[in-house]
Enzyme design. Structure first.
Site, PDB file in Angstrom:
ATOM      1  N   CYS A  66      36.439  -5.172  -9.828  1.00 36.18           N
ATOM      2  CA  CYS A  66      36.655  -5.674  -8.475  1.00 36.18           C
ATOM      3  C   CYS A  66      38.085  -5.424  -7.996  1.00 36.18           C
ATOM      4  CB  CYS A  66      36.357  -7.172  -8.442  1.00 36.18           C
ATOM      5  SG  CYS A  66      36.189  -7.851  -6.793  1.00 36.18           S
ATOM      6  N   ASN A  67      39.052  -5.446  -8.910  1.00 36.55           N
ATOM      7  CA  ASN A  67      40.461  -5.354  -8.525  1.00 36.55           C
ATOM      8  C   ASN A  67      41.163  -4.091  -8.989  1.00 36.55           C
ATOM      9  OD1 ASN A  67      40.683  -7.791  -7.097  1.00 36.55           O
ATOM     10  ND2 ASN A  67      40.833  -8.943  -8.990  1.00 36.55           N
ATOM     11  N   ARG A  68      40.414  -3.141  -9.553  1.00 38.04           N
ATOM     12  CA  ARG A  68      41.090  -1.932 -10.028  1.00 38.04           C
ATOM     13  C   ARG A  68      40.117  -0.755 -10.042  1.00 38.04           C
ATOM     14  NH1 ARG A  68      44.234  -2.985 -13.981  1.00 38.04           N
ATOM     15  NH2 ARG A  68      43.947  -5.222 -14.041  1.00 38.04           N
ATOM     16  N   ARG A 134      39.362 -12.873 -20.769  1.00 40.77           N
ATOM     17  CA  ARG A 134      38.651 -12.174 -21.826  1.00 40.77           C
ATOM     18  C   ARG A 134      37.461 -11.379 -21.314  1.00 40.77           C
ATOM     19  NH1 ARG A 134      39.018 -16.605 -26.776  1.00 40.77           N
ATOM     20  NH2 ARG A 134      41.253 -16.908 -26.590  1.00 40.77           N
TER      21      ARG A 134
END
Length: 353
Positions: A66-68, A134
């Site tokens: 979602c973020n990369r 994790r």
């Protein structure tokens, strides 16, 4: 962005036999949600297209969350870094339909040791705001598995990703032995509920984001008996996220009303445009109750001016980090040291083989 990763000009980077480089969407820069979703949707097509059309790249693995969005490539010993990076960007353009000029502004490149350090840091969950999630170690393993199944993972990339997974296991074991168990997200909720507010069991909470940090926050909220949780995603993943983790998915049209009802807003995304003071004021004008805003995103989900709205208390990531237990911060520092050591050892072995 990890502190270990450095952007380098492909024009001046010398190609080496079996060298690996990273083509990475510049993280947390508010990339348009539609572009982010498109990149993720065609990630498998990009690696296949790259290996089919490029003479400079002999292996590719994409890590997309979602973020990369990160493309790890191994270059051909007969090519150059400039050509390899150019052909990688060309495949991304071909598969997404996005023109090269706007696309090139989204990407940056890393080479050599900084790539290894970055992947090891990401895999060990040390490149996110929340810590202790994790989930990135699972994403790293998944990325390699998909690339191997597609036949795009070169031997060097297989070794790199496997080493990243081993390092993640070692870091997790260290954290389990030494940490007090207080993540940034947990500290943030402790601060929020320290105000004269309803207990979490009575609170209405809106979470922005569906990435690793949002998952960590969701588990913490449920463990503290919070049941009224709504989730919004700029990338349209709220439905899938809530199906797996619980809560109620929000669309863009439902978001203002949900913010008006909320006792706590938690920003975990950093992928969309920040919520402005004007927008939040409009949604809260008839609320009549206090609001806690927890902005935990590295790219910030709320403009600082929201703190000026009457009845709104803004708590930023920087504030939360200052309140984190010193023992936990020391564990994180040592975990980073373990990653650095493992990355240097991997590069040493790779150069001697």
């Amino acid at each position: 962005m990890s502190e270990t990763s450095h952007y380098t000009d492909p024009e001046v980077h010398p190609a080496q036999d079996g060298s690996v480089f990273l083509a990475q969407v510049r993280p947390f820069r508010g990339t348009d949600a539609e572009i982010t979703s498109l990149l993720q949707a065609v990630s498998s097509q990009i690696t296949k297209d790259l290996l089919t059309t490029s003479s400079a790249v002999i292996g590719a693995v994409i890590l997309a969350t979602c973020n990369r969005f990160e493309i790890y490539c191994e270059t051909s010993p007969s090519s150059t870094a400039r050509i390899a990076c150019s052909e990688t960007l060309g495949s991304v353009s071909h598969c997404t339909g996005i023109a090269l000029l706007p696309l090139s502004s989204l990407f940056a490149y890393s080479f050599g040791l900084s790539v290894t350090q970055h992947l090891f840091t990401v895999g060990a969950d040390l490149d996110s705001a929340g810590g202790g999630e994790r989930e990135m170690s699972t994403e790293v393993r998944k990325a390699l598995t998909l690339a191997q199944a597609a036949g795009t993972a070169s031997a060097q990339l297989v070794r790199l990703f496997q080493a990243a997974s081993r390092t993640a296991d070692e870091v997790e074991a260290w954290v389990d032995r030494c940490s007090t168990g207080s993540s940034i997200a947990a500290v943030a909720l402790d601060i929020a509920t320290g105000f004269p507010r309803p207990a979490l069991s009575d609170a209405c909470v809106v979470v922005l984001g569906t990435g690793n940090l949002a998952g960590c926050v969701m588990e913490l909220l449920k463990s503290r008996d919070c049941s009224a949780i709504c989730v919004f995603s700029w990338s349209g993943r709220a439905e899938a996220f809530t199906t797996q983790r619980g809560g109620t998915a929000l669309g863009i049209r439902e978001l203002p009303a949900a913010m008006a009802r909320a006792d706590i807003l938690i920003g975990c995304s950093g992928a969309g445009a920040p919520v402005t003071e004007h927008v939040l004021s409009l949604s809260r004008r008839r609320s009549g109750k206090a609001l806690i805003v927890l902005d935990l995103a590295l790219g910030h989900d709320f403009e600082p001016q929201v703190a000026e709205i009457p009845g709104v208390e803004l708590i930023t990531l920087e504030t939360v980090q200052l309140a984190a237990p010193a023992t936990d911060l020391e564990v994180v520092r040592h975990a980073h040291a373990l990653v650095q050591q493992a990355a240097h050892q991997f590069e040493k072995q790779a150069s001697s083989s």
